[in-house]
Design a protein around this motif. Structure first.
Motif, PDB file in Angstrom:
ATOM      1  N   THR A  24       0.874  -1.272  -0.007  1.00 38.52           N
ATOM      2  CA  THR A  24      -0.006   0.178   0.075  1.00 38.52           C
ATOM      3  C   THR A  24       1.006   1.343   0.008  1.00 38.52           C
ATOM      4  N   VAL A  25       0.394   2.177  -0.688  1.00 37.59           N
ATOM      5  CA  VAL A  25       1.179   3.685  -0.766  1.00 37.59           C
ATOM      6  C   VAL A  25       0.166   4.502  -0.342  1.00 37.59           C
ATOM      7  N   ILE A  26       0.451   5.695   0.303  1.00 36.81           N
ATOM      8  CA  ILE A  26      -0.008   6.762   0.885  1.00 36.81           C
ATOM      9  C   ILE A  26       0.196   8.083  -0.042  1.00 36.81           C
ATOM     10  N   ILE A  27      -1.129   8.823  -0.493  1.00 34.23           N
ATOM     11  CA  ILE A  27      -1.160  10.230  -1.087  1.00 34.23           C
ATOM     12  C   ILE A  27      -0.976  11.291   0.232  1.00 34.23           C
ATOM     13  N   GLY A  28       0.100  11.927   0.176  1.00 33.45           N
ATOM     14  CA  GLY A  28       0.573  12.885   1.288  1.00 33.45           C
ATOM     15  C   GLY A  28       0.966  14.243   0.545  1.00 33.45           C
ATOM     16  N   LYS A  29       0.995  15.166   1.520  1.00 32.83           N
ATOM     17  CA  LYS A  29       1.575  16.737   1.233  1.00 32.83           C
ATOM     18  C   LYS A  29       2.883  16.637   0.957  1.00 32.83           C
ATOM     19  N   ARG A  30       3.196  17.382  -0.180  1.00 30.76           N
ATOM     20  CA  ARG A  30       4.587  17.486  -0.440  1.00 30.76           C
ATOM     21  C   ARG A  30       5.412  17.917   0.512  1.00 30.76           C
ATOM     22  N   ALA A  31       4.873  18.743   1.461  1.00 29.97           N
ATOM     23  CA  ALA A  31       5.738  19.247   2.626  1.00 29.97           C
ATOM     24  C   ALA A  31       6.494  18.201   3.301  1.00 29.97           C
ATOM     25  N   VAL A  32       5.860  17.021   3.397  1.00 34.43           N
ATOM     26  CA  VAL A  32       6.531  15.805   4.255  1.00 34.43           C
ATOM     27  C   VAL A  32       7.771  15.582   3.631  1.00 34.43           C
ATOM     28  N   LEU A  33       8.352  15.904   2.241  1.00 33.41           N
ATOM     29  CA  LEU A  33       9.363  15.505   1.736  1.00 33.41           C
ATOM     30  C   LEU A  33      10.786  16.372   2.453  1.00 33.41           C
ATOM     31  N   LYS A  34      10.039  17.368   3.117  1.00 34.73           N
ATOM     32  CA  LYS A  34      11.157  18.373   3.737  1.00 34.73           C
ATOM     33  C   LYS A  34      11.623  18.007   5.107  1.00 34.73           C
ATOM     34  N   ILE A  35      10.903  17.053   5.564  1.00 33.84           N
ATOM     35  CA  ILE A  35      10.909  16.696   6.968  1.00 33.84           C
ATOM     36  C   ILE A  35      12.249  15.507   7.153  1.00 33.84           C
ATOM     37  N   PRO A  36      13.335  15.763   7.701  1.00 34.45           N
ATOM     38  CA  PRO A  36      14.428  15.099   7.694  1.00 34.45           C
ATOM     39  C   PRO A  36      13.997  13.423   7.973  1.00 34.45           C
ATOM     40  N   LEU A  37      14.963  12.631   7.460  1.00 41.16           N
ATOM     41  CA  LEU A  37      14.256  11.169   7.565  1.00 41.16           C
ATOM     42  C   LEU A  37      13.180  10.626   6.833  1.00 41.16           C
ATOM     43  N   LEU A  38      12.203  11.094   7.468  1.00 42.64           N
ATOM     44  CA  LEU A  38      10.671  11.009   6.937  1.00 42.64           C
ATOM     45  C   LEU A  38      10.657  11.197   5.386  1.00 42.64           C
ATOM     46  N   GLY A  39      10.981  12.396   5.085  1.00 41.01           N
ATOM     47  CA  GLY A  39      10.770  12.595   3.858  1.00 41.01           C
ATOM     48  C   GLY A  39      11.689  11.609   2.873  1.00 41.01           C
ATOM     49  N   TYR A  40      12.809  11.015   2.978  1.00 37.61           N
ATOM     50  CA  TYR A  40      13.429  10.006   2.406  1.00 37.61           C
ATOM     51  C   TYR A  40      12.697   8.724   2.411  1.00 37.61           C
ATOM     52  N   ILE A  41      12.165   8.409   3.520  1.00 41.86           N
ATOM     53  CA  ILE A  41      11.446   7.218   3.748  1.00 41.86           C
ATOM     54  C   ILE A  41      10.392   7.285   2.891  1.00 41.86           C
ATOM     55  N   PHE A  42       9.622   8.326   2.864  1.00 46.70           N
ATOM     56  CA  PHE A  42       8.249   8.676   2.209  1.00 46.70           C
ATOM     57  C   PHE A  42       8.557   8.239   0.868  1.00 46.70           C
ATOM     58  N   LYS A  43       9.439   8.934   0.204  1.00 47.33           N
ATOM     59  CA  LYS A  43       9.863   8.842  -1.211  1.00 47.33           C
ATOM     60  C   LYS A  43      10.479   7.517  -1.428  1.00 47.33           C
ATOM     61  N   ARG A  44      11.265   7.024  -0.748  1.00 44.42           N
ATOM     62  CA  ARG A  44      11.738   5.541  -1.008  1.00 44.42           C
ATOM     63  C   ARG A  44      10.440   4.433  -0.755  1.00 44.42           C
ATOM     64  N   GLY A  45       9.568   4.872  -0.340  1.00 42.74           N
ATOM     65  CA  GLY A  45       8.501   3.861  -0.065  1.00 42.74           C
ATOM     66  C   GLY A  45       7.325   3.958  -1.371  1.00 42.74           C
TER      67      GLY A  45
END
Length: 246
Positions: free
Chosen positions: A100-121
């Motif tokens: 499963t993938v999630i649709i989320g706000k682009r601002a998430v990508l700017k959060i350290p660690l979380l942004g990278y995990i979000f993208k690689r997921g």
């Protein structure tokens, strides 16, 4: 923010500090996981499960899930969850299915660690202020469903409601209509009075209840508007019923 007695506020602050610490630890673990495995359709599932395990303990959350078996009955599908407050997330994370993938706000990508995990997921980021970008995000999600057989998780209200359920945005329903996959709604209830406006009144033990509803076949409805109206009324009714039990 936490309302109530001084002791309750101190307890909340301690829980918040422990939760932030766990977020950093869990994110670091999943960051390494992402480095080792690259783009991975189940990375978000593993990360969400890890976050939930720690958050539930540090925040002293008691929870129960009704009809959990329905989560995996209709994949690929579009999952819909209401969003009362940030405190929904620890429990819902524990229900986030593999594949499963999630649709989320682009601002998430700017959060350290979380942004990278979000993208690689392989999750889908959108700029909600840009209608064309939102359309592109929905198209990506439809491709993930049709080609990769992935499910998509959406908060159809688009933001926290802190009370009465908001009107649903249309994207998830167009997605279900265009791909023909079912909608699987989840309603998440917290105790009455727990959230007052944007203030939170946490006790020593806090119960959250989740109910997974029957899948909804979008082909039963002639229009997206009819599908939205039916789903919103169903989820609101089920949420009100569930709130009576917490």
């Amino acid at each position: 923010m936490c309302g109530g007695s001084a002791l309750a506020q101190i307890r909340f602050i301690i829980s918040a500090v422990l939760s932030i610490s766990w977020f950093i630890v869990a994110s670091a673990i999943s960051f390494i996981d992402a480095l080792l495995h690259g783009d991975d359709r189940d990375l978000t599932h593993r990360y969400a499960s890890l976050l939930s395990a720690g958050f539930v303990r540090t925040l002293h959350l008691e929870h129960r899930v009704e009809n959990r078996e329905r989560l995996m009955m209709s994949q690929p599908c579009v999952y819909l969850a209401n969003h009362r407050s940030n405190m929904d997330v620890p429990v819902l994370c524990g229900l986030f299915p593999p594949g499963t993938v999630i649709i989320g706000k682009r601002a998430v990508l700017k959060i350290p660690l979380l942004g990278y995990i979000f993208k690689r997921g392989r999750n889908i980021d959108i700029d909600r202020s840009n209608q064309q970008d939102s359309y592109r995000g929905i198209a990506k999600a439809e491709k993930a469903i049709n080609v990769e057989k992935l499910s998509v998780w959406v908060f159809p209200e688009g933001t926290r409601n802190y009370g009465t359920m908001k009107k649903f945005k249309k994207g998830a329903f167009h997605m279900a209509k265009n791909t023909g996959v079912p909608l699987v709604p989840l309603v998440c209830a917290v105790p009455k009075g727990w959230v007052d406006g944007t203030r939170m009144h946490l006790s020593k033990r806090n119960t959250i209840a989740v109910r997974v509803l029957e899948p909804i076949d979008p082909s039963r409805f002639e229009s997206v508007d009819e599908l939205i109206d039916y789903t919103w009324k169903l989820m609101k009714s089920e949420l009100e019923s569930l709130e009576m039990t917490v």
